[in-house]
Enzyme design. Structure first.
Site, mmCIF file in Angstrom:
data_model
loop_
_atom_site.group_PDB
_atom_site.id
_atom_site.type_symbol
_atom_site.label_atom_id
_atom_site.label_comp_id
_atom_site.label_asym_id
_atom_site.label_seq_id
_atom_site.Cartn_x
_atom_site.Cartn_y
_atom_site.Cartn_z
ATOM 1 N N THR A 1 -33.369 7.784 -5.345
ATOM 2 C CA THR A 1 -32.630 8.938 -5.838
ATOM 3 C C THR A 1 -33.465 10.215 -5.759
ATOM 4 O O THR A 1 -34.688 10.182 -5.593
ATOM 5 C CB THR A 1 -32.200 8.733 -7.302
ATOM 6 O OG1 THR A 1 -33.362 8.819 -8.144
ATOM 7 C CG2 THR A 1 -31.535 7.380 -7.495
ATOM 8 N N GLU B 1 -35.944 10.197 -8.469
ATOM 9 C CA GLU B 1 -37.019 9.267 -8.146
ATOM 10 C C GLU B 1 -38.037 9.915 -7.212
ATOM 11 O O GLU B 1 -39.251 9.813 -7.427
ATOM 12 C CB GLU B 1 -36.412 8.027 -7.494
ATOM 13 C CG GLU B 1 -37.360 6.887 -7.263
ATOM 14 C CD GLU B 1 -36.619 5.629 -6.846
ATOM 15 O OE1 GLU B 1 -37.284 4.594 -6.693
ATOM 16 O OE2 GLU B 1 -35.386 5.682 -6.677
ATOM 17 N N ASP C 1 -32.195 10.539 -19.175
ATOM 18 C CA ASP C 1 -33.098 11.472 -19.844
ATOM 19 C C ASP C 1 -34.081 10.674 -20.700
ATOM 20 O O ASP C 1 -33.664 9.920 -21.583
ATOM 21 C CB ASP C 1 -32.283 12.426 -20.719
ATOM 22 C CG ASP C 1 -33.098 13.617 -21.209
ATOM 23 O OD1 ASP C 1 -34.318 13.455 -21.434
ATOM 24 O OD2 ASP C 1 -32.515 14.701 -21.378
ATOM 25 N N ASP D 1 -18.411 11.447 -22.938
ATOM 26 C CA ASP D 1 -19.390 10.617 -23.627
ATOM 27 C C ASP D 1 -19.167 9.142 -23.295
ATOM 28 O O ASP D 1 -18.130 8.563 -23.632
ATOM 29 C CB ASP D 1 -19.247 10.859 -25.132
ATOM 30 C CG ASP D 1 -20.349 10.218 -25.951
ATOM 31 O OD1 ASP D 1 -21.015 9.298 -25.454
ATOM 32 O OD2 ASP D 1 -20.530 10.637 -27.110
ATOM 33 N N ASP E 1 -20.259 10.828 -16.412
ATOM 34 C CA ASP E 1 -21.261 11.874 -16.602
ATOM 35 C C ASP E 1 -20.605 13.036 -17.335
ATOM 36 O O ASP E 1 -19.375 13.078 -17.465
ATOM 37 C CB ASP E 1 -21.833 12.337 -15.254
ATOM 38 C CG ASP E 1 -23.260 12.876 -15.370
ATOM 39 O OD1 ASP E 1 -23.469 13.788 -16.191
ATOM 40 O OD2 ASP E 1 -24.154 12.400 -14.653
ATOM 41 N N LYS F 1 -40.365 13.608 -26.228
ATOM 42 C CA LYS F 1 -40.968 13.937 -27.517
ATOM 43 C C LYS F 1 -40.630 12.858 -28.547
ATOM 44 O O LYS F 1 -39.481 12.420 -28.634
ATOM 45 C CB LYS F 1 -40.462 15.289 -28.006
ATOM 46 C CG LYS F 1 -40.904 16.465 -27.142
ATOM 47 C CD LYS F 1 -40.401 17.777 -27.707
ATOM 48 C CE LYS F 1 -40.843 18.954 -26.847
ATOM 49 N NZ LYS F 1 -40.335 20.246 -27.385
ATOM 50 N N GLU G 1 -21.385 3.054 -14.035
ATOM 51 C CA GLU G 1 -22.624 3.803 -13.832
ATOM 52 C C GLU G 1 -22.625 4.982 -14.797
ATOM 53 O O GLU G 1 -21.720 5.816 -14.775
ATOM 54 C CB GLU G 1 -22.746 4.303 -12.395
ATOM 55 C CG GLU G 1 -24.049 5.049 -12.143
ATOM 56 C CD GLU G 1 -24.209 5.521 -10.710
ATOM 57 O OE1 GLU G 1 -25.221 6.197 -10.432
ATOM 58 O OE2 GLU G 1 -23.338 5.234 -9.877
#
Length: 276
Positions: free
Chosen positions: A255, A258, A165, A142, A115, A169, A90
């Protein structure tokens, strides 16, 4: 490891944000080791530690040595780490509530949760301690390095990426995690039959996810004809079908991100693929 008790030499603000000594440093490019960053590349995350509560810092202090691993390029022995359980990776577990719920619901499955957010690691460790879950291991750093350097081929039973994320943009789209280059890294690590499950409330990113995964001949869309989305109004899709997208599986809890997206009127899309 250091004690979870506050140090009298540090001001309160520093005590709350300090991580235990055993916890790895954040993966800033200018401070990373050669194993962590062997080349300059665009990343899909911004390294951050943030402000931890005393409870999160205490959970890190108690649990990191047992449950945590630095993403430092050292290969991992997943069968030994998870007692032979099938392992799902995950990426981006946030504050860990969803990960903890899925781990408690299925103790026979292992979750390798990666994470970069320090308070999230501490929070997830609190949940594991509360639930007595033994089937989760945390990885700090990472995920690209984790996949590239630390996991053997065909070692994963699944990949989960929930609400990454979206980098909305246009100039930042290159930072999105779900891209062809990332998939090329993931596919060799997936065992035959492994599930790839992604979810987002950012529709342009959902379209990109679907396009990238659909383009791979090594993946099968389990909902190619579309079984609908529980978040779409029936009048928008009278047949109850959204081609390519899957309904939210019962085993994926709703989540925090969410709920926030739904409150803003966003549409949540799940995609569910299987490694051929």
């Amino acid at each position: 490891m250091t004690s979870s008790a506050p140090s009298p030499q540090l001001p309160a603000s520093a005590r709350l944000s300090a991580a235990p000594a055993a916890y790895p440093a954040p993966m800033y490019p200018h401070k990373a080791t050669e194993a962590q960053h062997r080349e300059q590349r665009i990343r899909s995350f911004q390294p951050r530690r943030g402000r931890m509560t005393k409870a999160q810092a205490g959970a890190l202090d108690r649990g990191w040595e047992r449950f945590g691993h630095a993403i430092d390029g050292t290969p991992l022995d997943l069968p030994a780490m998870f007692g032979g359980r099938p392992v799902t990776l995950e990426i981006g577990f946030g504050m860990g509530d969803t990960t903890a719920a899925m781990a408690a619901a299925d103790p026979s499955a292992g979750i390798l949760a990666a994470d970069v957010h320090t308070p999230g690691h501490g929070n997830l460790l609190q949940f594991l301690e509360r639930d007595g879950s033994e089937n989760v291991r945390l990885a700090a750093g990472d995920a690209v390095i984790l996949l590239r350097d630390m996991l053997p081929d065909a070692s994963l039973a699944g990949l989960r990426v929930y609400f990454p994320d979206p980098w909305p943009k246009p100039k930042h789209h290159k930072r999105r995690l779900l891209q062809e280059s990332f998939l090329e890294l993931v596919l060799p690590r997936l065992a035959p039959g492994a599930l790839v499950h992604c979810a987002t409330d950012w529709e342009p990113y959902a379209e990109q996810m679907l396009a990238v995964l659909e383009a791979s001949p090594e993946l099968e869309n389990l909902h190619r004809e579309g079984d609908g989305s529980p978040w779409l109004e029936p009048e928008d899709h009278p047949a109850g079908s959204v081609p390519g997208y899957a309904p939210r599986p019962e085993w994926r809890p709703v989540t925090k991100f969410e709920r926030a997206g739904l409150a803003k009127g966003h549409v949540v899309h799940d995609v569910l693929f299987r490694r051929r």
